[in-house]
Design a protein around this motif. Sequence first.
Motif, PDB file in Angstrom:
ATOM      1  N   ASN A  94       0.814  -1.209   0.000  1.00  0.00           N
ATOM      2  CA  ASN A  94       0.000   0.000   0.000  1.00  0.00           C
ATOM      3  C   ASN A  94       0.850   1.263   0.000  1.00  0.00           C
ATOM      4  OD1 ASN A  94      -1.542   2.108   2.138  1.00  0.00           O
ATOM      5  ND2 ASN A  94      -2.800   1.331   0.457  1.00  0.00           N
ATOM      6  N   LEU A  95       2.084   1.172   0.484  1.00  0.00           N
ATOM      7  CA  LEU A  95       2.973   2.328   0.528  1.00  0.00           C
ATOM      8  C   LEU A  95       3.523   2.682  -0.849  1.00  0.00           C
ATOM      9  CD1 LEU A  95       5.023   1.264   3.680  1.00  0.00           C
ATOM     10  CD2 LEU A  95       3.164   2.930   3.607  1.00  0.00           C
ATOM     11  N   LEU A  96       3.462   1.732  -1.782  1.00  0.00           N
ATOM     12  CA  LEU A  96       4.095   1.916  -3.087  1.00  0.00           C
ATOM     13  C   LEU A  96       3.137   2.342  -4.187  1.00  0.00           C
ATOM     14  CD1 LEU A  96       6.193  -1.336  -2.853  1.00  0.00           C
ATOM     15  CD2 LEU A  96       7.177   0.947  -2.943  1.00  0.00           C
ATOM     16  N   ASN A  97       1.860   2.188  -3.953  1.00  0.00           N
ATOM     17  CA  ASN A  97       0.891   2.354  -5.034  1.00  0.00           C
ATOM     18  C   ASN A  97       0.406   3.793  -5.206  1.00  0.00           C
ATOM     19  OD1 ASN A  97       1.026  -0.401  -5.523  1.00  0.00           O
ATOM     20  ND2 ASN A  97      -0.586  -0.873  -4.048  1.00  0.00           N
ATOM     21  N   PHE A  98       1.362   4.697  -5.489  1.00  0.00           N
ATOM     22  CA  PHE A  98       1.005   6.097  -5.737  1.00  0.00           C
ATOM     23  C   PHE A  98       1.721   6.576  -6.998  1.00  0.00           C
ATOM     24  CE2 PHE A  98       0.342   5.568  -1.198  1.00  0.00           C
ATOM     25  CZ  PHE A  98      -0.875   6.193  -1.009  1.00  0.00           C
ATOM     26  N   PRO A  99       1.003   7.242  -7.912  1.00  0.00           N
ATOM     27  CA  PRO A  99       1.611   7.705  -9.165  1.00  0.00           C
ATOM     28  C   PRO A  99       2.406   8.995  -8.991  1.00  0.00           C
ATOM     29  CG  PRO A  99      -0.708   8.310  -9.112  1.00  0.00           C
ATOM     30  CD  PRO A  99      -0.446   7.530  -7.855  1.00  0.00           C
ATOM     31  N   ASP A 100       3.482   8.909  -8.216  1.00  0.00           N
ATOM     32  CA  ASP A 100       4.285  10.083  -7.916  1.00  0.00           C
ATOM     33  C   ASP A 100       5.759   9.696  -7.947  1.00  0.00           C
ATOM     34  OD1 ASP A 100       4.251  12.955  -6.844  1.00  0.00           O
ATOM     35  OD2 ASP A 100       5.516  11.937  -5.373  1.00  0.00           O
ATOM     36  N   PHE A 101       6.626  10.597  -8.414  1.00  0.00           N
ATOM     37  CA  PHE A 101       8.032  10.244  -8.554  1.00  0.00           C
ATOM     38  C   PHE A 101       8.720  10.025  -7.207  1.00  0.00           C
ATOM     39  CE2 PHE A 101       8.333  14.790  -7.921  1.00  0.00           C
ATOM     40  CZ  PHE A 101       9.553  14.984  -7.266  1.00  0.00           C
ATOM     41  N   ARG A 102       8.132  10.517  -6.126  1.00  0.00           N
ATOM     42  CA  ARG A 102       8.707  10.293  -4.791  1.00  0.00           C
ATOM     43  C   ARG A 102       8.052   9.118  -4.057  1.00  0.00           C
ATOM     44  NH1 ARG A 102       9.476  16.230  -4.329  1.00  0.00           N
ATOM     45  NH2 ARG A 102      11.719  16.584  -4.157  1.00  0.00           N
ATOM     46  N   SER A 103       7.216   8.370  -4.730  1.00  0.00           N
ATOM     47  CA  SER A 103       6.503   7.266  -4.097  1.00  0.00           C
ATOM     48  C   SER A 103       7.464   6.237  -3.498  1.00  0.00           C
ATOM     49  CB  SER A 103       5.574   6.582  -5.114  1.00  0.00           C
ATOM     50  OG  SER A 103       4.945   5.457  -4.561  1.00  0.00           O
ATOM     51  N   ASP A 104       8.479   5.830  -4.258  1.00  0.00           N
ATOM     52  CA  ASP A 104       9.439   4.844  -3.757  1.00  0.00           C
ATOM     53  C   ASP A 104      10.227   5.391  -2.577  1.00  0.00           C
ATOM     54  OD1 ASP A 104       8.587   3.121  -5.683  1.00  0.00           O
ATOM     55  OD2 ASP A 104      10.355   3.299  -6.968  1.00  0.00           O
ATOM     56  N   GLU A 105      10.598   6.652  -2.656  1.00  0.00           N
ATOM     57  CA  GLU A 105      11.346   7.277  -1.563  1.00  0.00           C
ATOM     58  C   GLU A 105      10.529   7.302  -0.277  1.00  0.00           C
ATOM     59  OE1 GLU A 105      13.353  11.625  -0.404  1.00  0.00           O
ATOM     60  OE2 GLU A 105      12.494  11.297  -2.396  1.00  0.00           O
ATOM     61  N   ARG A 106       9.262   7.674  -0.381  1.00  0.00           N
ATOM     62  CA  ARG A 106       8.406   7.730   0.813  1.00  0.00           C
ATOM     63  C   ARG A 106       8.161   6.322   1.373  1.00  0.00           C
ATOM     64  NH1 ARG A 106       5.868  12.286  -1.767  1.00  0.00           N
ATOM     65  NH2 ARG A 106       4.538  10.889  -2.976  1.00  0.00           N
ATOM     66  N   ALA A 107       7.994   5.339   0.482  1.00  0.00           N
ATOM     67  CA  ALA A 107       7.798   3.965   0.941  1.00  0.00           C
ATOM     68  C   ALA A 107       9.035   3.482   1.696  1.00  0.00           C
ATOM     69  CB  ALA A 107       7.506   3.049  -0.245  1.00  0.00           C
ATOM     70  N   PHE A 108      10.208   3.750   1.140  1.00  0.00           N
ATOM     71  CA  PHE A 108      11.459   3.370   1.791  1.00  0.00           C
ATOM     72  C   PHE A 108      11.570   4.031   3.161  1.00  0.00           C
ATOM     73  CE2 PHE A 108      15.987   3.798   2.667  1.00  0.00           C
ATOM     74  CZ  PHE A 108      16.498   2.555   2.342  1.00  0.00           C
ATOM     75  N   GLN A 109      11.270   5.325   3.226  1.00  0.00           N
ATOM     76  CA  GLN A 109      11.336   6.056   4.489  1.00  0.00           C
ATOM     77  C   GLN A 109      10.361   5.483   5.515  1.00  0.00           C
ATOM     78  OE1 GLN A 109      10.494  10.034   3.185  1.00  0.00           O
ATOM     79  NE2 GLN A 109      12.640  10.568   2.871  1.00  0.00           N
ATOM     80  N   ASN A 110       9.124   5.229   5.085  1.00  0.00           N
ATOM     81  CA  ASN A 110       8.110   4.724   6.018  1.00  0.00           C
ATOM     82  C   ASN A 110       8.488   3.363   6.591  1.00  0.00           C
ATOM     83  OD1 ASN A 110       6.098   6.753   6.198  1.00  0.00           O
ATOM     84  ND2 ASN A 110       5.356   6.237   4.162  1.00  0.00           N
ATOM     85  N   ILE A 111       9.022   2.485   5.751  1.00  0.00           N
ATOM     86  CA  ILE A 111       9.423   1.162   6.228  1.00  0.00           C
ATOM     87  C   ILE A 111      10.593   1.279   7.200  1.00  0.00           C
ATOM     88  CG2 ILE A 111      10.389  -1.069   5.542  1.00  0.00           C
ATOM     89  CD1 ILE A 111       8.800  -0.805   2.922  1.00  0.00           C
ATOM     90  N   ILE A 112      11.582   2.097   6.843  1.00  0.00           N
ATOM     91  CA  ILE A 112      12.747   2.293   7.718  1.00  0.00           C
ATOM     92  C   ILE A 112      12.328   2.913   9.049  1.00  0.00           C
ATOM     93  CG2 ILE A 112      14.864   3.634   8.017  1.00  0.00           C
ATOM     94  CD1 ILE A 112      15.328   1.295   6.219  1.00  0.00           C
ATOM     95  N   GLN A 113      11.462   3.932   8.989  1.00  0.00           N
ATOM     96  CA  GLN A 113      11.023   4.601  10.215  1.00  0.00           C
ATOM     97  C   GLN A 113      10.200   3.675  11.104  1.00  0.00           C
ATOM     98  OE1 GLN A 113       9.058   7.981   8.521  1.00  0.00           O
ATOM     99  NE2 GLN A 113      10.924   9.197   8.369  1.00  0.00           N
ATOM    100  N   LEU A 143      15.363  -3.564  -0.255  1.00  0.00           N
ATOM    101  CA  LEU A 143      16.407  -2.630   0.185  1.00  0.00           C
ATOM    102  C   LEU A 143      16.077  -2.036   1.551  1.00  0.00           C
ATOM    103  CD1 LEU A 143      17.222  -0.781  -3.162  1.00  0.00           C
ATOM    104  CD2 LEU A 143      18.674  -2.413  -1.945  1.00  0.00           C
ATOM    105  N   ALA A 144      14.791  -1.761   1.783  1.00  0.00           N
ATOM    106  CA  ALA A 144      14.380  -1.244   3.083  1.00  0.00           C
ATOM    107  C   ALA A 144      14.594  -2.290   4.171  1.00  0.00           C
ATOM    108  CB  ALA A 144      12.923  -0.810   3.046  1.00  0.00           C
ATOM    109  N   ALA A 145      14.305  -3.554   3.849  1.00  0.00           N
ATOM    110  CA  ALA A 145      14.519  -4.641   4.812  1.00  0.00           C
ATOM    111  C   ALA A 145      15.998  -4.777   5.159  1.00  0.00           C
ATOM    112  CB  ALA A 145      13.974  -5.952   4.245  1.00  0.00           C
ATOM    113  N   GLU A 146      16.847  -4.533   4.160  1.00  0.00           N
ATOM    114  CA  GLU A 146      18.288  -4.593   4.390  1.00  0.00           C
ATOM    115  C   GLU A 146      18.820  -3.328   5.060  1.00  0.00           C
ATOM    116  OE1 GLU A 146      19.844  -5.102   0.487  1.00  0.00           O
ATOM    117  OE2 GLU A 146      18.887  -7.056   0.170  1.00  0.00           O
ATOM    118  N   GLY A 147      18.018  -2.253   5.030  1.00  0.00           N
ATOM    119  CA  GLY A 147      18.488  -0.970   5.539  1.00  0.00           C
ATOM    120  C   GLY A 147      19.590  -0.388   4.672  1.00  0.00           C
ATOM    121  N   ASN A 148      19.553  -0.724   3.381  1.00  0.00           N
ATOM    122  CA  ASN A 148      20.625  -0.346   2.462  1.00  0.00           C
ATOM    123  C   ASN A 148      20.296   0.983   1.779  1.00  0.00           C
ATOM    124  OD1 ASN A 148      22.686  -0.198   0.571  1.00  0.00           O
ATOM    125  ND2 ASN A 148      22.618  -2.396   0.119  1.00  0.00           N
ATOM    126  N   PHE A 149      20.558   2.076   2.477  1.00  0.00           N
ATOM    127  CA  PHE A 149      20.230   3.397   1.952  1.00  0.00           C
ATOM    128  C   PHE A 149      21.077   3.749   0.728  1.00  0.00           C
ATOM    129  CE2 PHE A 149      21.251   7.943   1.783  1.00  0.00           C
ATOM    130  CZ  PHE A 149      19.989   8.459   1.525  1.00  0.00           C
TER     131      PHE A 149
END
Length: 372
Positions: A206-225, A255-261
Motif C-alpha cells: 500500500n505504501l508503493l501504489n502512488f503515481p508520484d516520482f517520490r513514491s518509492d522514496e516515501r515507501a522506503f522512508q516509512n518502512i525504515i522509520q 532494500l528497506a529490509a536490508e536498511g541499504n540506503f
Amino acid sequence: DYYKAIKGEFTLLELPKLNLQPATHNPQHDEVEIVDMKKERWIKNYSPISKKLKSEIEYALKNKLQTILFINRQGMSSFSICSGCKTVLKCPGCERALVYNNSGIYKCPHCNYKTGVLAACSKCEGMVFKNVGLGTQKVERDLNNFFPGARIKRADAESMKKTAAQSELYQNFADGKIDILIGTQMITKNWDFPNVGLVGIIDADNLLNFPDFRSDERAFQNIIQAAGRTNRLNAKFPGKVIIQTFNPENKIIKLAAEGNFEKFYDQETLEREALGYPPFSRLIKLIFQDADKNKIEKETRAAYEKLKNAVANLKNYKIPPPFDPLIPKIRGRLKKQIIISFSAAEINPTLRKAINNLDRGWIIDIDPISVI
C-alpha cells in the motif's frame, strides 16, 4: 538533500548505528523478515495477520515485550463496492471511496461526510456492499479475536480526535499499559521505547501504489522509520521486524529490509536522472480550484497558453497540458493543476512574471514534495 551533500553543497553528518548485544539477546530474533502474503492465501489464511507475525506477537506477549503494528490506512477497509452493480461507494462531495467504520457506517477520509446505517448505492440503490482491503480497525478486530487477553489500542485519525488523546496514548504505552499498538504514520516517528520487541508492517504494498516520482522514496522512508521503533537504546534485545507483502521481490521492500540506503539512493538517482525528475530538475506546481467545472477548464487552459508562450524561446523548460490531481475533488471543490519542470537553478524572470500575473485562485507551489 543527500544529493546536495554528496555534491558538497551541504555538510553530511552521519549517526553511527547502535550495536546492541545485551545478555538477553536472542540471535534468532535479531532480523528483518519479509513475509509473502500470497503463501498465506494458499494455506487459506485470509486475515491481515500472517502466521509468522501471529507467532512473533505470541512470543512478544509471552516475554512481556510490546508490539507496534503499522498500516497506512484507517477504518475496516480500503473501499466498498455494491454487491449488485459493482459500483464503488463514494463521497458525493469529494468523489473519493468511502471507508467502512466499525460503527456500521461509511465515512469520507477527506471531509466530514458520513452515511447513515442504511447506505445506498448511487447507481442501483442497492444496500448490500462488499468491503475490500485493509484498515486499522480490521487489524484491531482480528487481533482481539487472536489475543483476547492482550491490551490492544489503535492510533489513527478516528481514535485520536479527542484533545490530548495522543499524549495520553503515548504515556500509557510508555508505562507499559499497552501490549499491542496498531497505527498509521503517527506512530512511526518519535516513539522511542526500549520495551518494543516487535514491529509489524501489515501492508507494505500500500505504501508503493502512488503515481508520484517520490513514491518509492516515501515507501522506503516509512518502512525504515517503522522498523526503527524497535532496537532502541536500553532495549532488552534488538527485536524483530516483519514486513508483509504480496510482492516480496520488490526492490524497494528488499532494500528497506536490508536498511541499504546507499544502494537505494544509487538506484533512485539513476531512474530520476533518466526521467528528468528532481534533483536533476526543479518543479513548479500550479493548482486552480473552484466549484464550477467550466470555469476550471477555461482558466487552466488560458493559463497554460500564457505559460507556454512565456517559455517558448527557453531551453530545458517543459509544461505539459493541465491535468487532474490524484484527488480531483474535495468538499465540493474541483481541482486541476499544471506542472512546470526546468533544469535551471533559478526561475526565468519571464516565467516568474507570467506566474505572478495569473488570476486569483491559483495556488503556487515551488519545489513541491509531490506532483499528485
